[in-house]
Every structure is written in C-alpha cells, then in structure tokens.
Design an enzyme around this catalytic site. Structure first.
Site, short mmCIF file in Angstrom:
data_model
loop_
_atom_site.label_atom_id
_atom_site.label_comp_id
_atom_site.label_asym_id
_atom_site.label_seq_id
_atom_site.Cartn_x
_atom_site.Cartn_y
_atom_site.Cartn_z
N GLY A 11 38.44 98.68 53.03
CA GLY A 11 38.46 99.03 54.45
C GLY A 11 37.45 98.20 55.24
O GLY A 11 36.82 97.28 54.71
N ASN A 33 42.46 103.12 47.39
CA ASN A 33 43.90 103.32 47.13
C ASN A 33 44.76 102.62 48.19
O ASN A 33 45.97 102.79 48.21
CB ASN A 33 44.24 104.82 47.08
CG ASN A 33 44.09 105.50 48.43
OD1 ASN A 33 43.58 104.90 49.38
ND2 ASN A 33 44.52 106.75 48.53
N GLY A 103 30.13 114.39 41.10
CA GLY A 103 30.18 114.62 39.64
C GLY A 103 29.92 113.32 38.89
O GLY A 103 29.15 113.29 37.92
N TYR A 146 39.45 115.91 59.96
CA TYR A 146 38.43 114.87 59.68
C TYR A 146 37.04 115.49 59.79
O TYR A 146 36.22 115.37 58.87
CB TYR A 146 38.62 113.75 60.69
CG TYR A 146 37.69 112.57 60.53
CD1 TYR A 146 37.79 111.70 59.45
CD2 TYR A 146 36.71 112.29 61.50
CE1 TYR A 146 36.95 110.59 59.33
CE2 TYR A 146 35.88 111.19 61.39
CZ TYR A 146 35.99 110.35 60.30
OH TYR A 146 35.16 109.25 60.20
N LYS A 150 34.28 116.19 56.75
CA LYS A 150 32.97 115.54 56.73
C LYS A 150 31.83 116.57 56.73
O LYS A 150 30.78 116.34 56.12
CB LYS A 150 32.83 114.59 57.92
CG LYS A 150 33.78 113.39 57.88
CD LYS A 150 33.42 112.41 56.77
CE LYS A 150 34.27 111.15 56.84
NZ LYS A 150 33.91 110.19 55.79
N THR A 176 31.56 102.28 65.20
CA THR A 176 31.16 100.93 64.78
C THR A 176 32.35 99.99 64.91
O THR A 176 33.49 100.42 64.67
CB THR A 176 30.63 100.99 63.33
OG1 THR A 176 29.51 101.89 63.32
CG2 THR A 176 30.19 99.64 62.82
N ARG A 187 41.89 102.56 67.12
CA ARG A 187 40.55 102.75 67.68
C ARG A 187 40.39 101.85 68.90
O ARG A 187 41.04 100.81 69.02
CB ARG A 187 39.49 102.49 66.61
CG ARG A 187 39.44 103.64 65.62
CD ARG A 187 38.37 103.50 64.57
NE ARG A 187 38.77 102.70 63.45
CZ ARG A 187 38.08 102.62 62.31
NH1 ARG A 187 36.96 103.30 62.17
NH2 ARG A 187 38.50 101.87 61.31
P1 NAD Z 1 38.93 102.15 57.07
O1 NAD Z 1 40.19 102.93 57.26
O2 NAD Z 1 38.90 100.72 57.47
O3 NAD Z 1 38.47 102.20 55.55
C1 NAD Z 1 38.62 103.33 54.75
C2 NAD Z 1 39.05 102.88 53.36
O4 NAD Z 1 39.15 104.03 52.50
C3 NAD Z 1 40.43 102.21 53.36
O5 NAD Z 1 40.38 100.99 52.65
C4 NAD Z 1 41.32 103.23 52.64
O6 NAD Z 1 42.42 102.65 51.98
C5 NAD Z 1 40.33 103.91 51.71
N1 NAD Z 1 40.73 105.25 51.28
C6 NAD Z 1 41.11 106.30 52.07
N2 NAD Z 1 41.41 107.36 51.30
C7 NAD Z 1 41.17 107.00 50.00
C8 NAD Z 1 41.27 107.68 48.75
N3 NAD Z 1 41.68 108.95 48.66
N4 NAD Z 1 40.94 107.00 47.62
C9 NAD Z 1 40.52 105.70 47.69
N5 NAD Z 1 40.42 105.02 48.84
C10 NAD Z 1 40.74 105.66 49.98
O7 NAD Z 1 37.77 102.96 57.82
P2 NAD Z 1 36.25 102.55 58.10
O8 NAD Z 1 36.06 102.46 59.55
O9 NAD Z 1 35.85 101.43 57.24
O10 NAD Z 1 35.50 103.87 57.61
C11 NAD Z 1 34.86 103.92 56.35
C12 NAD Z 1 34.07 105.21 56.22
O11 NAD Z 1 33.07 105.28 57.24
C13 NAD Z 1 34.91 106.48 56.34
O12 NAD Z 1 34.44 107.43 55.41
C14 NAD Z 1 34.64 106.94 57.74
O13 NAD Z 1 34.78 108.34 57.87
C15 NAD Z 1 33.21 106.50 57.95
N6 NAD Z 1 32.92 106.30 59.38
C16 NAD Z 1 33.33 105.16 60.03
C17 NAD Z 1 33.05 105.02 61.38
C18 NAD Z 1 33.43 103.77 62.14
O14 NAD Z 1 33.14 103.69 63.33
N7 NAD Z 1 34.04 102.78 61.53
C19 NAD Z 1 32.39 106.04 62.09
C20 NAD Z 1 32.03 107.19 61.39
C21 NAD Z 1 32.27 107.30 60.04
N1 UDP Z 2 40.76 105.45 73.76
C1 UDP Z 2 41.42 105.00 74.90
N2 UDP Z 2 42.49 104.16 74.76
C2 UDP Z 2 42.93 103.73 73.53
C3 UDP Z 2 42.24 104.18 72.37
C4 UDP Z 2 41.17 105.05 72.53
O1 UDP Z 2 41.05 105.36 76.03
O2 UDP Z 2 43.91 102.97 73.48
C5 UDP Z 2 39.62 106.36 73.93
C6 UDP Z 2 39.69 107.64 73.10
O3 UDP Z 2 40.43 108.63 73.80
C7 UDP Z 2 38.23 107.98 72.95
C8 UDP Z 2 37.54 106.62 72.91
O4 UDP Z 2 38.47 105.69 73.47
O5 UDP Z 2 37.77 108.69 74.06
C9 UDP Z 2 37.15 106.17 71.51
O6 UDP Z 2 38.29 106.29 70.69
P1 UDP Z 2 38.30 105.85 69.17
O7 UDP Z 2 39.62 106.25 68.60
O8 UDP Z 2 37.91 104.43 69.06
O9 UDP Z 2 37.11 106.66 68.49
P2 UDP Z 2 36.66 108.22 68.51
O10 UDP Z 2 37.49 109.00 69.47
O11 UDP Z 2 36.83 108.66 67.09
O12 UDP Z 2 35.25 108.15 68.95
#
Ligand code: NAD
Ligand code: UDP
Length: 319
Positions: A11, A33, A103, A146, A150, A176, A187
């Site tokens: 990811g 996965n 675990g 979600y 968490k 991020t 996003r």
């Molecule tokens: P992403 O979707 O790019 O990456 C998530 C990865 O997890 C994917 O590659 C997906 O295939 C894998 N995955 C999902 N379910 C799985 C499972 N059951 N087994 C194995 N792999 C699995 O998302 P991301 O933005 O990289 O987020 C990564 C982590 O960071 C997540 O836990 C997310 O909740 C957390 N997070 C991200 C942000 C952000 O802004 N990017 C913010 C808050 C929290």
């Molecule tokens: N958002 C938007 N237009 C889009 C996608 C998202 O206005 O096409 C808004 C969404 O409603 C939220 C903010 O942008 O208020 C951030 O959305 P995102 O899905 O990136 O992250 P999260 O809501 O999880 O913070």
C-alpha cells in the site's frame, strides 16, 4: 541485522516504510493480500536479498518462521470509499488482524507498532485534537467500521502491553499524502489531482467548510520511525497542524495544476468530520519530531508523480 515485518506493504504507507527500513539496513518481510494495494509499489525491492514478500490475509492466522525484531501493522483499507465497499474486511483486519499480529509479536518477543488514525477522534468536539481526547464516534454509522476497528486495535494493543508486557507502540496518523496513493482511491488529494489531470471539475463535498490538515509522506515516515525507536507506549499523533478548509484546498489545487476546471459541490458523506487538526505537542516533546515539508512543496511533488503515471491509470475507474 534487524528483521522487520511490515503488513500492508504493497500500500501507500507500507511501501514507503519498506523503503525506509531497507535503507536503515533491516531485513524486511512485506505482507499484503493486495485488496487495496499494488505490487508495483514494491517491485523495485524484489531483487534484494534483504526483502521478502508474503501474499497473505492477516485476518487469517499469521505465521512467519525465524527471528523477528519489529512488526509494523499497517494492513487496512484506509480510504472512505474503500472501507465502505469492504466494511467486514475492514473490521476484521483491525480486530482479528491486530490480534493475530499481537500474538505473533508475543511469540517472537518482537516490538510491535500499530497504525491507528485521527479517525479515533471521529467528528471531534475538541480542537485541535490531543491524545487525551476520547473522541466522538458513531459506532453504527458507516465510518464506524473503520473508526471502531481502529479503536479496538488500540484497546487490544494496550491490553497486550499491560497484561502480557508486550513491547507496543501506537501511532495516530493524520491525513497523509504522497506518491503511490491510488489515483482512484477517492481520498481528496488523488481525487482533486486526478480530476485536474483528466480535465474534470473538482468535486467538493458539502460546502467545503470542513477542515483537514495534510502531512507529506516523508514527514509521516520519519515520525513513525522515531516512535518505533522510542520507548513511548501511549498513542502519539503524527500529523501536520497546518489546517485548511476543503474549499480552500480545491482552490489551491486549481492554482497548482493550472487547470481551467471549476469547483462543483456534491453532498457531504454521512459522518464526514467537520474539523481535524492534530495537537503535536507530544510528538515534539517525546520524539523531537515536527513536520518539515510545507504543503505547497509536498503537493508539487505528488502532482509530478501523478502526471508521470501511465495514461490508462489516469482513466482507471474505482475498483
Ligand atoms: P493503502 O490502502 O494504500 O494500504 C493498505 C494496504 O493494506 C494495502 O496494500 C492492502 O492491500 C493491505 N491490506 C488490507 N487488508 C489486508 C489484509 N487483511 N491482509 C493483508 N493486507 C491487507 O492505505 P494507506 O494509506 O497506506 O494506509 C496504511 C495504514 O495506515 C492503514 O492501517 C490506515 O488505517 C493507516 N492510516 C493511513 C492514513 C493516511 O492518511 N494514509 C491515515 C490514518 C491511518
Ligand atoms: N472530499 C471532497 N471531495 C472529494 C473527496 C473528498 O470534498 O472528491 C472531502 C471529504 O468529504 C472530506 C475531505 O475531503 O471532508 C477529506 O477526505 P478524505 O477521503 O481524503 O479523508 P478523510 O475524510 O478520511 O479525512
């Protein structure tokens, strides 16, 4: 040589963590996965002896042979459209997946860091959000799959720490952005940039007065690394306090991309938080961390990345 397991390795955040831990000299095992990830994000590591990849769903029993020093549990759908499409998998990976990895950490006597989120604060009534705030989450709302997964992740991680003495860390990640986000993951950063590149109007949800605070990937990875290497067990916010309304953000993207497109307004999704800004006093004090990359610089870099993608990816509809 330290051995480190990273779940969610294919990811956005997971793949950048793989790069960082490889650069730090670790042997890295990536696990994923591929439900929302893409092997393209880590294929540049496949030739390395110090990198292995396991295609596995961590919500099922996880076994990794040999020694293990660190585990970073980042597997989970993270975009609202992803987790609304696969709600049960999202609940499972935050609960059963976390249980399995705790675990595994216990078996290996490894230190484990779990990826929590600003979503544990829900639609916050305290602003900015500090780690002592308990949050305002609807357990039965659409985003609950979600947020509650968490929150459970944090609870069970602290229980393993208190009850079994496991060496644990919890990072609360705020929005991020950076390279390797999927253009079609929904996003707001890839959504607006994809729209600008395709010549479509930018879709602002609601009246755009809701706020977010965006962190550039390099700052986020540095914060996570410092937390893992610290001895601090309670949750820490990692995010950039530079807050903007989504309407201002759309205007910023229009200016940056030079698009002629307009802003169109669409309904605000249910339970979309109205404001979000991290209080990062704890990260500053404990980790000596604060973000370094200004949004204008980070957004330029990620726009160059999206522009460089093959044309078909730009038009790929949401999975
Ligand atoms: P992403 O979707 O790019 O990456 C998530 C990865 O997890 C994917 O590659 C997906 O295939 C894998 N995955 C999902 N379910 C799985 C499972 N059951 N087994 C194995 N792999 C699995 O998302 P991301 O933005 O990289 O987020 C990564 C982590 O960071 C997540 O836990 C997310 O909740 C957390 N997070 C991200 C942000 C952000 O802004 N990017 C913010 C808050 C929290
Ligand atoms: N958002 C938007 N237009 C889009 C996608 C998202 O206005 O096409 C808004 C969404 O409603 C939220 C903010 O942008 O208020 C951030 O959305 P995102 O899905 O990136 O992250 P999260 O809501 O999880 O913070």
């Amino acid at each position: 040589m330290k051995k480190t397991l990273i779940t969610g390795a294919a990811g956005f955040l997971g793949s950048h963590l793989c790069d960082r831990f490889i650069a730090e000299g670790h042997h890295v095992i990536g696990m994923d996965n591929l439900i929302t990830g893409d092997l393209k994000n880590i294929e540049h590591l496949f030739h390395l002896k110090r990198f292995e990849f396991f295609h596995h769903d961590v919500s099922k029993f996880v076994h990794v042979p040999g020694r293990m020093d660190y585990i970073l549990h980042f597997a989970s759908p993270a975009s609202p459209i992803d987790y609304l499409k696969i709600p049960i998998e999202t609940l499972k990976v935050g609960s059963l997946g976390t249980l399995n990895l705790l675990g595994l950490a216990r078996d290996h006597k490894a230190r484990i860091l779990v990826a929590s989120t600003s979503e544990v604060y829900g639609d916050p009534l305290v602003h900015p959000q500090n780690e002592d705030y308990y949050g305002n989450v609807s357990p039965i709302g659409p985003r609950g799959v979600y947020d509650e997964a968490k929150r459970f992740m944090e609870s069970i991680t602290m229980a393993y720490h208190r009850h079994h003495g496991l060496d644990t860390r919890i990072v609360r990640i705020f929005n991020t952005y950076g390279s390797r986000m999927r253009l079609n993951d929904g996003r707001v950063v890839p959504a607006f940039m994809g729209q600008a590149l395709r010549g479509e109007d930018l879709t602002v949800f609601g009246d755009g007065s809701q706020t977010r605070s965006f962190t550039y990937i390099d700052d986020q990875i540095e914060g996570i690394y410092r937390l893992l290497m610290s001895d601090y067990v309670e949750p820490i916010n990692i995010g950039n306090p530079d807050e903007t309304t989504i309407l201002e953000f759309a205007e910023e993207i229009i200016k940056l991309t030079g698009t002629d497109q307009k802003i169109v307004f669409k309904p605000l999704p249910q339970d979309d938080p109205l404001q979000r800004q991290p209080d990062i006093s704890r990260a500053k004090e404990i980790l000596n961390w604060e973000p370094k990359v200004h949004r204008s610089v980070g957004l330029k870099k990620v726009y160059e990345y999206f522009k460089s993608l093959p044309h078909d990816q730009l038009w790929e509809s949401h999975r």
